[in-house]
Scaffold this motif. Structure first.
Motif, PDB file in Angstrom:
ATOM      1  N   LEU A  86      40.848  26.632  26.540  1.00 31.68           N
ATOM      2  CA  LEU A  86      40.469  27.868  27.228  1.00 31.68           C
ATOM      3  C   LEU A  86      41.508  28.968  27.042  1.00 31.68           C
ATOM      4  O   LEU A  86      41.284  30.100  27.470  1.00 31.68           O
ATOM      5  N   SER A  87      42.630  28.625  26.406  1.00 33.64           N
ATOM      6  CA  SER A  87      43.744  29.570  26.316  1.00 33.64           C
ATOM      7  C   SER A  87      43.337  30.896  25.691  1.00 33.64           C
ATOM      8  O   SER A  87      43.712  31.968  26.161  1.00 33.64           O
ATOM      9  N   ALA A  88      42.563  30.821  24.606  1.00 43.02           N
ATOM     10  CA  ALA A  88      42.162  32.050  23.905  1.00 43.02           C
ATOM     11  C   ALA A  88      41.329  32.949  24.812  1.00 43.02           C
ATOM     12  O   ALA A  88      41.515  34.171  24.839  1.00 43.02           O
ATOM     13  N   TYR A  89      40.433  32.321  25.584  1.00 42.49           N
ATOM     14  CA  TYR A  89      39.579  33.110  26.487  1.00 42.49           C
ATOM     15  C   TYR A  89      40.379  33.639  27.676  1.00 42.49           C
ATOM     16  O   TYR A  89      40.193  34.784  28.099  1.00 42.49           O
ATOM     17  N   MET A  90      41.256  32.786  28.210  1.00 39.23           N
ATOM     18  CA  MET A  90      42.048  33.196  29.379  1.00 39.23           C
ATOM     19  C   MET A  90      43.061  34.286  29.013  1.00 39.23           C
ATOM     20  O   MET A  90      43.376  35.154  29.821  1.00 39.23           O
ATOM     21  N   ALA A  91      43.551  34.234  27.752  1.00 37.71           N
ATOM     22  CA  ALA A  91      44.525  35.241  27.315  1.00 37.71           C
ATOM     23  C   ALA A  91      43.906  36.639  27.295  1.00 37.71           C
ATOM     24  O   ALA A  91      44.613  37.640  27.457  1.00 37.71           O
ATOM     25  N   ILE A  92      42.581  36.704  27.114  1.00 41.03           N
ATOM     26  CA  ILE A  92      41.882  38.003  27.115  1.00 41.03           C
ATOM     27  C   ILE A  92      42.034  38.683  28.475  1.00 41.03           C
ATOM     28  O   ILE A  92      41.958  39.908  28.582  1.00 41.03           O
ATOM     29  N   LEU A  93      42.271  37.864  29.521  1.00 42.04           N
ATOM     30  CA  LEU A  93      42.455  38.433  30.858  1.00 42.04           C
ATOM     31  C   LEU A  93      43.612  39.428  30.897  1.00 42.04           C
ATOM     32  O   LEU A  93      43.583  40.396  31.671  1.00 42.04           O
ATOM     33  N   ALA A  94      44.631  39.175  30.058  1.00 48.80           N
ATOM     34  CA  ALA A  94      45.780  40.095  30.018  1.00 48.80           C
ATOM     35  C   ALA A  94      45.312  41.483  29.597  1.00 48.80           C
ATOM     36  O   ALA A  94      45.710  42.504  30.180  1.00 48.80           O
ATOM     37  N   PHE A  95      44.440  41.547  28.596  1.00 49.48           N
ATOM     38  CA  PHE A  95      43.913  42.825  28.116  1.00 49.48           C
ATOM     39  C   PHE A  95      43.001  43.467  29.164  1.00 49.48           C
ATOM     40  O   PHE A  95      43.066  44.686  29.403  1.00 49.48           O
ATOM     41  N   ILE A  96      42.167  42.629  29.797  1.00 46.79           N
ATOM     42  CA  ILE A  96      41.255  43.136  30.836  1.00 46.79           C
ATOM     43  C   ILE A  96      42.049  43.738  31.996  1.00 46.79           C
ATOM     44  O   ILE A  96      41.726  44.808  32.513  1.00 46.79           O
ATOM     45  N   GLY A  97      43.104  43.032  32.384  1.00 42.62           N
ATOM     46  CA  GLY A  97      43.951  43.516  33.472  1.00 42.62           C
ATOM     47  C   GLY A  97      44.611  44.843  33.152  1.00 42.62           C
ATOM     48  O   GLY A  97      44.684  45.745  34.001  1.00 42.62           O
ATOM     49  N   VAL A  98      45.085  44.994  31.908  1.00 43.14           N
ATOM     50  CA  VAL A  98      45.698  46.257  31.474  1.00 43.14           C
ATOM     51  C   VAL A  98      44.673  47.385  31.511  1.00 43.14           C
ATOM     52  O   VAL A  98      44.957  48.506  31.952  1.00 43.14           O
ATOM     53  N   LEU A  99      43.433  47.092  31.053  1.00 38.19           N
ATOM     54  CA  LEU A  99      42.364  48.098  31.089  1.00 38.19           C
ATOM     55  C   LEU A  99      42.075  48.560  32.513  1.00 38.19           C
ATOM     56  O   LEU A  99      41.902  49.759  32.772  1.00 38.19           O
ATOM     57  N   ILE A 100      42.023  47.590  33.435  1.00 38.17           N
ATOM     58  CA  ILE A 100      41.767  47.925  34.846  1.00 38.17           C
ATOM     59  C   ILE A 100      42.852  48.856  35.369  1.00 38.17           C
ATOM     60  O   ILE A 100      42.571  49.836  36.054  1.00 38.17           O
ATOM     61  N   ASN A 150      42.318  53.500  42.026  1.00 36.31           N
ATOM     62  CA  ASN A 150      42.473  52.854  43.327  1.00 36.31           C
ATOM     63  C   ASN A 150      43.677  51.908  43.303  1.00 36.31           C
ATOM     64  O   ASN A 150      43.779  51.040  42.427  1.00 36.31           O
ATOM     65  N   ASP A 151      44.602  52.079  44.250  1.00 36.26           N
ATOM     66  CA  ASP A 151      45.840  51.275  44.272  1.00 36.26           C
ATOM     67  C   ASP A 151      45.546  49.778  44.373  1.00 36.26           C
ATOM     68  O   ASP A 151      46.160  48.969  43.675  1.00 36.26           O
ATOM     69  N   THR A 152      44.598  49.411  45.242  1.00 30.08           N
ATOM     70  CA  THR A 152      44.287  47.988  45.435  1.00 30.08           C
ATOM     71  C   THR A 152      43.718  47.381  44.159  1.00 30.08           C
ATOM     72  O   THR A 152      44.086  46.265  43.769  1.00 30.08           O
ATOM     73  N   VAL A 153      42.828  48.133  43.498  1.00 22.60           N
ATOM     74  CA  VAL A 153      42.233  47.645  42.238  1.00 22.60           C
ATOM     75  C   VAL A 153      43.313  47.499  41.176  1.00 22.60           C
ATOM     76  O   VAL A 153      43.310  46.540  40.396  1.00 22.60           O
ATOM     77  N   LYS A 154      44.270  48.434  41.149  1.00 24.58           N
ATOM     78  CA  LYS A 154      45.364  48.355  40.178  1.00 24.58           C
ATOM     79  C   LYS A 154      46.205  47.088  40.393  1.00 24.58           C
ATOM     80  O   LYS A 154      46.634  46.444  39.441  1.00 24.58           O
ATOM     81  N   LYS A 155      46.406  46.749  41.657  1.00 26.74           N
ATOM     82  CA  LYS A 155      47.178  45.542  41.972  1.00 26.74           C
ATOM     83  C   LYS A 155      46.442  44.284  41.527  1.00 26.74           C
ATOM     84  O   LYS A 155      47.042  43.340  41.020  1.00 26.74           O
ATOM     85  N   VAL A 156      45.130  44.293  41.727  1.00 32.13           N
ATOM     86  CA  VAL A 156      44.316  43.163  41.252  1.00 32.13           C
ATOM     87  C   VAL A 156      44.400  43.089  39.728  1.00 32.13           C
ATOM     88  O   VAL A 156      44.492  41.999  39.143  1.00 32.13           O
ATOM     89  N   GLY A 157      44.393  44.271  39.076  1.00 33.67           N
ATOM     90  CA  GLY A 157      44.529  44.319  37.616  1.00 33.67           C
ATOM     91  C   GLY A 157      45.844  43.716  37.161  1.00 33.67           C
ATOM     92  O   GLY A 157      45.886  42.980  36.162  1.00 33.67           O
TER      93      GLY A 157
END
Length: 562
Positions: free
Chosen positions: A111-125, A131-138
């Motif tokens: 799952l590493s390849a799929y989970m690593a995409i989360l890093a990119f998703i988080g940066v996009l968020i 929104n400060d709270t959404v940024k923290k979740v990102g």
């Protein structure tokens, strides 16, 4: 040689990315759950199971049992938590930290390849959202993704032939349980993170470098090694805080001893059972970590009180708790900014209570024409000054933290509040000096003058209580009352001043008496001004009435138009 150096560098880079990801995940979760953390610790009770739940949830939120334990030591040091409550929370923290191991073990399911995409998703968020709270979740999502990137690097590094063969030969030769436990203790103490060491063991297990039977003992060692952080955090704390660190160590020592004996005797059976539970080597190690902490907690829950008594016997009271200290704040709580903000408010409120009590003593010295409480007044003034300086330093440290905008404004306003409270405290000492000078010179007030002073003081005393209520409860609706009270005190000063002039003209009071009378009513009027600043600080950082009222008017206008 190049291959070996490259593999080592990749291993170090992977570990660095993993720990960075863990830190980002921890901070993101913690900041986005700020109000939840406050409510969570507000539910601490003497119910051991509820406290275990609080410890587990708090550890999941901060993604570190060491951080939770250090925070608990801070609470105990500040006198906000009993040893029994702290013991239950530490037990819960040990359960909560197992989630990190399970997340890390997911890297063994391709799952590493799929989970690593989360890093990119988080940066996009973070880039898109305002929104400060959404940024923290990102940030938390980015951290989770980076953890898997780091694990992927480490996994690749362990696949290098020279590293793999070297480590395999080490663990084939070193399979004595006590040596393996020692490796876990030392490495965890060096990393200051049991999660990081668990990640390394899980990754090596997945690469086939370390046998499962050996990995179990290393994991047991990590549970003892993580206590080093708590022990270091207890340096410079009071006796009960040191006992809390000792309880954390005892919990893991007892659990490790029981499991070491069991697995040493039934080593093959333990390995067989874990392999039945999962086919994945990484998940087997993670599951053992979960089983260890849950069973150890289940075994020791009935013995929480004996455990605290044992810690009390091992860590003797040196009688050093009488030294000046903060009542509610502790640097260790800074690891969780939402809690630190709540605690610094309590510390400032407590400082105000000390000032109020001392003001009573100072005024009573005038009323009773006695300086019997001189030492008490001076000692309390020293306490107020000590707390004032301590809170000021704490606020400066808090200013460097990543706080929500509302908390940043609050921290800024508290610099002004502690200044006002400290100056109120000074007036108690001034009253004492007035009383002492009057006593030495045989000066007394007339009955009328004394009645007027008492009347004005009671007005200021009531205003003190109301201002403190407004500050503690952030109650904007009571600000109008504070403003009215200040006007009444101002009017009283003018009326009392005129009355005293009449008494001087009629010969009922002496000029020397008038000097002290004016000094006292002027001081009471200034106390009222400081109290107004304290109350209005909830809307204006500087305590300005005009600024606060303008803000309230604008907010009301917005609500009306909405």
């Amino acid at each position: 040689m190049k291959e070996l150096i490259g593999a080592i560098l990749m291993l170090l880079a992977g570990l660095g990315v993993l720990m960075t990801g863990m830190k980002m995940l921890s901070e993101g979760l913690e900041r986005s759950a700020g109000s939840s953390m406050r409510k969570l610790f507000g539910k601490i009770s003497n119910n051991r199971f509820a406290s275990i739940g609080v410890g587990a949830v708090a550890t999941v939120l901060v993604n570190s049992s060491a951080a939770t334990t250090v925070m608990v030591i801070g609470f105990v040091n500040a006198g906000l938590m009993s040893l029994v409550q702290a013991t239950a929370i530490i037990m819960g923290a040990n359960i909560g930290t197992t989630l990190t191991g399970v997340i890390i073990a997911l890297s063994g399911f391709s799952l590493s390849a799929y989970m690593a995409i989360l890093a990119f998703i988080g940066v996009l968020i973070n880039m898109i959202s305002k929104n400060d709270t959404v940024k923290k979740v990102g940030s938390a999502i980015t951290g989770l993704g980076l953890m898997f990137v780091g694990l992927s690097f480490m996994s690749e590094a362990f696949k290098a032939q020279k590293i793999a063969s070297a480590l395999e030969s080490v663990f084939l030769k070193v399979d004595f349980p006590l040596v393996l436990i020692l490796i876990g203790i030392v490495c965890t103490a060096l990393f200051q993170s049991s999660a990081a060491m668990t990640a390394i063991v899980v990754t090596m297990s997945g690469a086939g470098i370390i046998p499962l039977s050996s990995a179990l003992f290393v994991i047991l060692g990590t549970n003892i090694g993580t206590c080093v952080t708590a022990i270091i955090a207890s340096f410079g704390t009071n006796t009960n805080a040191k006992r809390t660190a000792m309880i954390h160590l005892l919990f893991n020592l007892i659990g490790t001893f029981i499991f070491t004996v069991f697995i040493w005797i039934f080593r093959d059976g333990a390995v067989w059972l874990l392999r039945k539970m999962s086919d994945n080597p990484q998940m087997q190690v993670a599951l053992f970590h979960v089983i260890f902490n849950i069973l150890t907690t289940a075994l020791l829950v009935p013995f929480i009180k004996p455990l605290t008594r044992l810690a009390t016997l091992l860590v003797r009271d040196k009688g050093d708790d009488s030294t000046p200290k903060m009542y509610y704040i502790d640097d260790r709580i800074l690891h969780t900014p939402p809690i630190a903000v709540a605690q610094v408010l309590k510390e400032v409120s407590n400082m105000a209570v000390l000032a109020k009590e001392n003001l009573d003593r100072g005024f009573n010295a005038i009323v009773n024409a006695s300086v019997a409480e001189r030492e008490k007044i001076l000692q309390t003034e020293e306490k107020i000054n000590f707390v004032n300086k301590g809170v000021a330093r704490y606020l400066i440290k808090m200013s460097s933290l990543s706080l929500p905008r509302s908390d940043e404004k609050l921290v800024g306003s508290l610099h002004h509040v502690i200044g006002d409270v400290e100056r109120i405290g000074d007036h108690a000492e001034n009253f004492l000096e007035e009383a002492q000078e009057m006593q030495e010179n045989g000066i007394t007030f007339s009955d009328d003058a004394m009645d007027e002073l008492n009347n004005m003081y009671q007005k200021v005393r009531y205003m003190f209580e109301r201002s403190l209520y407004v500050f503690e409860n952030r109650d904007e609706t009571a600000l109008a009352e504070i403003s009215e009270l200040e006007s009444e005190v101002d009017m009283l000063k003018r009326v009392l001043g005129n009355n005293h002039i009449m008494r001087l003209n009629s010969g009922n009071c002496s000029v020397e008496c008038g000097t002290h009378f004016y000094a006292i009513i002027s001081a009471l009027e200034r106390v009222a001004d400081h109290l107004t600043n304290v109350a209005f600080s909830i809307k204006s950082p500087s305590g300005s009435q005009i600024e606060a009222m303008e803000k309230i008017a604008k907010e009301q206008a917005k609500r009306h138009h909405a």
